[in-house]
Design a protein around this motif. Structure first.
Motif, mmCIF file in Angstrom:
data_model
loop_
_atom_site.group_PDB
_atom_site.id
_atom_site.type_symbol
_atom_site.label_atom_id
_atom_site.label_comp_id
_atom_site.label_asym_id
_atom_site.label_seq_id
_atom_site.Cartn_x
_atom_site.Cartn_y
_atom_site.Cartn_z
ATOM 1 N N VAL A 1 0.831 -1.200 0.000
ATOM 2 C CA VAL A 1 0.000 0.000 0.000
ATOM 3 C C VAL A 1 0.871 1.258 0.000
ATOM 4 C CG1 VAL A 1 -1.664 1.349 1.327
ATOM 5 C CG2 VAL A 1 -1.968 -1.119 1.089
ATOM 6 N N ILE A 2 1.895 1.290 0.838
ATOM 7 C CA ILE A 2 2.762 2.466 0.916
ATOM 8 C C ILE A 2 3.463 2.699 -0.417
ATOM 9 C CG2 ILE A 2 4.809 3.454 2.005
ATOM 10 C CD1 ILE A 2 2.298 3.452 3.742
ATOM 11 N N ALA A 3 3.987 1.626 -1.016
ATOM 12 C CA ALA A 3 4.700 1.766 -2.292
ATOM 13 C C ALA A 3 3.762 2.237 -3.397
ATOM 14 C CB ALA A 3 5.348 0.431 -2.670
ATOM 15 N N LEU A 4 2.554 1.677 -3.445
ATOM 16 C CA LEU A 4 1.600 2.089 -4.469
ATOM 17 C C LEU A 4 1.158 3.534 -4.274
ATOM 18 C CD1 LEU A 4 -0.807 -0.954 -5.012
ATOM 19 C CD2 LEU A 4 0.854 -0.004 -6.612
ATOM 20 N N MET A 5 1.007 3.954 -3.030
ATOM 21 C CA MET A 5 0.595 5.331 -2.772
ATOM 22 C C MET A 5 1.706 6.316 -3.157
ATOM 23 S SD MET A 5 -1.719 5.268 0.697
ATOM 24 C CE MET A 5 -2.165 6.992 0.439
ATOM 25 N N ILE A 6 2.960 5.947 -2.898
ATOM 26 C CA ILE A 6 4.078 6.800 -3.317
ATOM 27 C C ILE A 6 4.078 6.945 -4.835
ATOM 28 C CG2 ILE A 6 6.601 6.951 -3.491
ATOM 29 C CD1 ILE A 6 6.729 5.623 -0.736
ATOM 30 N N HIS A 7 3.910 5.814 -5.517
ATOM 31 C CA HIS A 7 3.876 5.824 -6.981
ATOM 32 C C HIS A 7 2.725 6.688 -7.494
ATOM 33 C CE1 HIS A 7 3.871 4.344 -11.111
ATOM 34 N NE2 HIS A 7 2.583 4.093 -10.961
ATOM 35 N N SER A 8 1.534 6.515 -6.932
ATOM 36 C CA SER A 8 0.363 7.276 -7.379
ATOM 37 C C SER A 8 0.481 8.752 -7.013
ATOM 38 C CB SER A 8 -0.909 6.687 -6.752
ATOM 39 O OG SER A 8 -1.138 5.372 -7.203
ATOM 40 N N PHE A 9 1.053 9.032 -5.858
ATOM 41 C CA PHE A 9 1.277 10.412 -5.445
ATOM 42 C C PHE A 9 2.147 11.146 -6.470
ATOM 43 C CE2 PHE A 9 3.782 13.670 -3.348
ATOM 44 C CZ PHE A 9 2.844 14.355 -2.592
ATOM 45 N N LEU A 10 3.211 10.509 -6.913
ATOM 46 C CA LEU A 10 4.105 11.111 -7.902
ATOM 47 C C LEU A 10 3.396 11.306 -9.238
ATOM 48 C CD1 LEU A 10 7.387 9.150 -7.119
ATOM 49 C CD2 LEU A 10 6.909 11.550 -6.614
ATOM 50 N N GLU A 11 2.542 10.367 -9.612
ATOM 51 C CA GLU A 11 1.763 10.522 -10.845
ATOM 52 C C GLU A 11 0.888 11.768 -10.780
ATOM 53 O OE1 GLU A 11 0.967 6.010 -12.536
ATOM 54 O OE2 GLU A 11 -0.515 6.968 -11.242
ATOM 55 N N GLY A 12 0.204 11.926 -9.647
ATOM 56 C CA GLY A 12 -0.663 13.087 -9.495
ATOM 57 C C GLY A 12 0.111 14.386 -9.551
ATOM 58 N N ALA A 13 1.290 14.403 -8.935
ATOM 59 C CA ALA A 13 2.116 15.614 -8.943
ATOM 60 C C ALA A 13 2.512 16.006 -10.351
ATOM 61 C CB ALA A 13 3.357 15.396 -8.081
ATOM 62 N N LEU A 14 2.599 15.024 -11.234
ATOM 63 C CA LEU A 14 2.976 15.292 -12.625
ATOM 64 C C LEU A 14 1.916 16.112 -13.351
ATOM 65 C CD1 LEU A 14 5.342 14.469 -14.500
ATOM 66 C CD2 LEU A 14 3.923 12.599 -15.309
ATOM 67 N N LEU A 15 0.690 16.116 -12.831
ATOM 68 C CA LEU A 15 -0.418 16.795 -13.506
ATOM 69 C C LEU A 15 -0.658 18.207 -12.996
ATOM 70 C CD1 LEU A 15 -2.968 13.836 -13.609
ATOM 71 C CD2 LEU A 15 -1.781 14.841 -15.555
ATOM 72 N N THR A 16 0.244 18.713 -12.171
ATOM 73 C CA THR A 16 0.040 20.061 -11.649
ATOM 74 C C THR A 16 -0.106 21.069 -12.785
ATOM 75 O OG1 THR A 16 0.956 21.767 -10.232
ATOM 76 C CG2 THR A 16 2.524 20.417 -11.428
ATOM 77 N N HIS A 17 -1.097 21.933 -12.690
ATOM 78 C CA HIS A 17 -1.419 22.827 -13.808
ATOM 79 C C HIS A 17 -0.599 24.100 -13.839
ATOM 80 C CE1 HIS A 17 -5.097 21.033 -15.696
ATOM 81 N NE2 HIS A 17 -4.905 20.257 -14.676
ATOM 82 N N ASP A 18 0.128 24.396 -12.754
ATOM 83 C CA ASP A 18 0.940 25.607 -12.807
ATOM 84 C C ASP A 18 2.390 25.295 -13.163
ATOM 85 O OD1 ASP A 18 1.665 24.306 -10.542
ATOM 86 O OD2 ASP A 18 1.410 25.987 -9.170
ATOM 87 N N ALA B 1 11.071 14.768 -14.582
ATOM 88 C CA ALA B 1 12.091 13.866 -15.112
ATOM 89 C C ALA B 1 12.127 12.578 -14.293
ATOM 90 C CB ALA B 1 13.456 14.552 -15.080
ATOM 91 N N PHE B 2 12.036 12.700 -12.972
ATOM 92 C CA PHE B 2 12.062 11.549 -12.070
ATOM 93 C C PHE B 2 10.875 10.620 -12.343
ATOM 94 C CE2 PHE B 2 11.223 9.484 -7.971
ATOM 95 C CZ PHE B 2 12.485 9.010 -7.647
ATOM 96 N N VAL B 3 9.679 11.201 -12.462
ATOM 97 C CA VAL B 3 8.475 10.394 -12.706
ATOM 98 C C VAL B 3 8.517 9.755 -14.090
ATOM 99 C CG1 VAL B 3 5.962 10.424 -12.846
ATOM 100 C CG2 VAL B 3 7.127 11.794 -11.113
ATOM 101 N N SER B 4 9.052 10.481 -15.069
ATOM 102 C CA SER B 4 9.133 9.913 -16.417
ATOM 103 C C SER B 4 10.021 8.675 -16.432
ATOM 104 C CB SER B 4 9.661 10.956 -17.407
ATOM 105 O OG SER B 4 11.024 11.260 -17.173
ATOM 106 N N GLY B 5 11.055 8.649 -15.591
ATOM 107 C CA GLY B 5 11.876 7.449 -15.483
ATOM 108 C C GLY B 5 11.065 6.255 -14.991
#
Length: 240
Positions: free
Chosen positions: A103-120, A195-199
């Motif tokens: 759960v912790i690993a999946l949440m970290i992964h999903s958290f980073l995905e969401g951060a990638l969508l920041t609109h500013d 860049a980190f998330v794209s990796g």
């Protein structure tokens, strides 16, 4: 932003619920996973990476972040056993400790995905597109499917599985909200994050290709589905 949050949440929830009606061994599940992997890979290549490098003052440094993201995703998969790319473990017993790590690993992964969508971010100022959101959604659907298939016992979803699925569903919206309203990352930090998330995306998508051909045999269906995913990604990137 509300629409993006709802889409992220609903995609994870839907992927988990669909597992009750479609067997893991279905060829449709396999081909859907290949399509999603191809789409995500293509968006990473034609959207994220070009913009990362075009905006970077030090492209070599960002290359290191991509490499770090690639291996960080590999580390996360030590705990998730590949659920992020639709790899379910329906015959393995998942105890309390391993569930917590998963759960912790999946949440970290999903958290980073969401951060990638920041609109500013500098990305969206330059190129407004929903292709990245679609890629993440297509990735979350099989991930949630595999998560439920791994954790459930019997035909019904237990309360614990529901809680884990909901945690997975809210992680990406939380990442989006925090990166946009709380962390207030600078442009340089956002570039490093992207860049980190794209990796990680490169690791997930390429792993899907490898697992879909365990004997490295060329399959025309796999090739057509992969090519279709890439073409749809291109059309989505330049039309939406």
């Amino acid at each position: 932003m509300l629409v993006v949050i709802l889409v992220l949440f609903a995609s994870a929830l839907l992927g988990g619920l669909v597992e009750r009606f479609i067997p893991q061994s279905s060829s449709g599940v396999k081909h859907s996973l290949i399509f999603a992997g191809s789409f995500l890979f293509s968006i990473t290549i034609i959207h994220i990476l070009p913009e990362v490098f075009s905006l970077a003052e030090d492209p070599m440094k960002l290359g290191l972040y991509i490499l770090l993201g690639f291996f960080f995703q590999q580390l996360l998969e030590y705990f998730t056993s590949g659920i992020e790319h639709g790899h379910a473990h329906v015959h393995e017993h998942v105890n309390g400790a391993s569930r917590f790590g998963l759960v912790i690993a999946l949440m970290i992964h999903s958290f980073l995905e969401g951060a990638l969508l920041t609109h500013d971010s500098p990305f969206h100022e330059k190129h407004e597109s929903y292709s990245l959101l679609i890629g993440i959604v297509l990735h979350k659907l099989p991930a949630a499917f595999a998560l439920v298939a791994t954790l459930k016992s019997g035909q019904k979803l237990s309360a614990q599985v529901w809680i884990i699925l909901l945690l997975f569903a809210v992680a990406s919206p939380i990442g989006l909200l925090l990166s946009q309203h709380v962390l207030a990352l600078s442009s340089d930090h956002l570039l490093a994050l992207f860049a980190f998330v794209s990796g990680g995306f490169l690791h997930i998508s390429t792993t899907i290709f490898v697992e879909s051909s365990p004997n490295h045999h060329f399959g025309i269906k796999k090739f057509v589905v992969s090519l279709t995913g890439a073409i749809v990604a291109i059309l989505t990137e330049y039309i939406l």
